[in-house]
Design a protein around this motif. Structure first.
Motif, PDB file in Angstrom:
ATOM      1  N   GLU A 231       0.838  -1.198   0.000  1.00 54.32           N
ATOM      2  CA  GLU A 231       0.000   0.000   0.000  1.00 54.32           C
ATOM      3  C   GLU A 231       0.875   1.252   0.000  1.00 54.32           C
ATOM      4  O   GLU A 231       2.059   1.218   0.332  1.00 54.32           O
ATOM      5  CB  GLU A 231      -0.919   0.000   1.217  1.00 54.32           C
ATOM      6  N   TRP A 237       1.584   9.742   0.807  1.00 55.99           N
ATOM      7  CA  TRP A 237       0.285  10.419   0.771  1.00 55.99           C
ATOM      8  C   TRP A 237       0.442  11.900   1.121  1.00 55.99           C
ATOM      9  O   TRP A 237      -0.185  12.773   0.491  1.00 55.99           O
ATOM     10  CB  TRP A 237      -0.690   9.771   1.754  1.00 55.99           C
ATOM     11  N   ILE A 254      -2.843   4.367  -9.172  1.00 52.57           N
ATOM     12  CA  ILE A 254      -2.352   3.479  -8.127  1.00 52.57           C
ATOM     13  C   ILE A 254      -1.664   2.297  -8.805  1.00 52.57           C
ATOM     14  O   ILE A 254      -2.284   1.538  -9.546  1.00 52.57           O
ATOM     15  CB  ILE A 254      -3.498   2.966  -7.225  1.00 52.57           C
ATOM     16  N   TRP A 256       0.478  -1.292  -8.589  1.00 54.19           N
ATOM     17  CA  TRP A 256       0.754  -2.450  -7.732  1.00 54.19           C
ATOM     18  C   TRP A 256       1.101  -3.607  -8.656  1.00 54.19           C
ATOM     19  O   TRP A 256       0.234  -4.203  -9.285  1.00 54.19           O
ATOM     20  CB  TRP A 256      -0.452  -2.795  -6.868  1.00 54.19           C
ATOM     21  N   THR A 265      -8.470  -4.185  -3.089  1.00 52.14           N
ATOM     22  CA  THR A 265      -7.437  -3.419  -2.383  1.00 52.14           C
ATOM     23  C   THR A 265      -6.973  -2.245  -3.221  1.00 52.14           C
ATOM     24  O   THR A 265      -6.784  -1.126  -2.717  1.00 52.14           O
ATOM     25  CB  THR A 265      -6.250  -4.326  -2.029  1.00 52.14           C
ATOM     26  N   ASP A 268      -9.664   0.376  -3.216  1.00 54.89           N
ATOM     27  CA  ASP A 268      -9.667   1.117  -1.949  1.00 54.89           C
ATOM     28  C   ASP A 268      -8.570   2.186  -1.945  1.00 54.89           C
ATOM     29  O   ASP A 268      -8.779   3.300  -1.443  1.00 54.89           O
ATOM     30  CB  ASP A 268      -9.463   0.168  -0.774  1.00 54.89           C
ATOM     31  N   GLN A 269      -7.386   1.850  -2.487  1.00 49.42           N
ATOM     32  CA  GLN A 269      -6.308   2.835  -2.553  1.00 49.42           C
ATOM     33  C   GLN A 269      -6.675   3.992  -3.483  1.00 49.42           C
ATOM     34  O   GLN A 269      -6.350   5.156  -3.206  1.00 49.42           O
ATOM     35  CB  GLN A 269      -5.030   2.159  -3.040  1.00 49.42           C
ATOM     36  N   THR A 272      -8.900   6.233  -1.617  1.00 53.03           N
ATOM     37  CA  THR A 272      -8.120   7.055  -0.690  1.00 53.03           C
ATOM     38  C   THR A 272      -7.504   8.243  -1.421  1.00 53.03           C
ATOM     39  O   THR A 272      -7.497   9.364  -0.894  1.00 53.03           O
ATOM     40  CB  THR A 272      -7.014   6.215  -0.022  1.00 53.03           C
TER      41      THR A 272
END
Length: 291
Positions: A231, A237, A254, A256, A265, A268-269, A272
């Protein structure tokens, strides 16, 4: 070809092959999707699914194999393969790295650093133009993750990027996590780096996870490795909020790529990132930036 989509100034996620069927089936609520074309060039089924998603979402293509910093030049056969996929998917943005990853006929599967001097500047500018001509569209360059520097460099990384923008008119992808990681590893001020970038050239943000490891060169020290395997860390951030204040709202990705988690996941990032942007920018500023 003109894309049917407009890139929203909100967060998207990197679409990796383990998640592509789920994305087709569930139609997740996310701003946009980014792919590495190299994952699709020899995978016709995945490409068919990608084309289906391209009818629903804005797509960004982020190359890892064009190697604009290689002295041996651009691999024109690979450039043509990427162009063929781009023509099928019609992405809104296309980007790649300020790095080199080929030597002769060998692909090194890494993003290797460059010296920042006039010779490298001319080399990258020339290759950037070749890539843009070959793809038929603008090509954003991403700032690298750094672990070593060159004693022969005559410019800082920020000075190099400014010169490149001045000479070519190119656009930049600001990887905020790379800025934090490189500043930590190389001992400079991440906020000053953000302040020094040419604001008019910043078109996209990236955020990715990094991994602390023991620094063999400094007993007791730590080096941050750009693994894209976790994450987004809290200081990244915070730096993202600072970058939003400097550059305004931009499409934010994002990333990953390793130890890939459940697709939720990543979503969700992305949520955010949207929340950080909403908290950082006043509603009117966000409305103007998103026009």
């Amino acid at each position: 070809m003109t894309s049917i989509h407009r890139m929203p100034a909100r967060a998207g996620v990197g679409l990796r092959l383990p998640h592509i069927e789920e994305a087709v089936a569930t139609r997740p609520s996310v701003g946009w999707l980014e792919i590495h074309p190299e994952n699709f060039l020899a995978n016709p089924h995945a490409t068919e699914l990608l084309q289906e998603l391209a009818g629903r979402y804005p797509i960004s293509v982020h190359t890892v194999g064009l190697s604009v910093g290689s002295v041996g030049g651009i691999d024109r056969a690979h450039l043509k393969r990427v162009r063929a996929l781009i023509d099928r998917v019609d992405p809104v943005l296309v980007s790649g790295h300020l790095a080199w990853s080929t030597h002769g006929a060998e692909y090194l599967n890494d993003l290797l650093p460059l010296p920042f001097d006039k010779e490298t500047l001319q080399l990258v500018a020339r290759h950037l133009q070749e890539v843009q001509d070959g793809l038929g569209r603008p090509y954003l360059l991403e700032n690298p993750s750094s672990y070593v520097g060159f004693a022969g460099s005559t410019m800082t990384e920020v000075q190099f990027l400014n010169e490149l923008v001045d000479q070519t008119g190119c656009q930049l992808l600001c990887d905020v996590s790379n800025v934090y990681l490189s500043a930590y590893n190389m001992g400079y001020d991440a906020h000053a780096y953000i302040d020094g970038l040419p604001a008019e050239a910043i078109t996209e943000f990236h955020l990715g996870g990094f991994t602390p490891e023991d620094d063999a060169a400094t007993p007791g020290g730590t080096v941050l490795i750009d693994t894209h395997a976790s994450e987004i860390a809290s200081p990244a951030w915070d730096l993202y909020a600072y970058a939003l204040g400097r550059f305004g709202l931009k499409p934010t990705l994002i990333e990953w790529d390793n130890d890939i988690p459940a697709f939720t996941t990543l979503l969700d990032q992305a949520a955010t990132a949207d929340a950080v942007a909403a908290k950082t920018l006043e509603p009117e500023a966000r409305r103007v930036a998103a026009r």
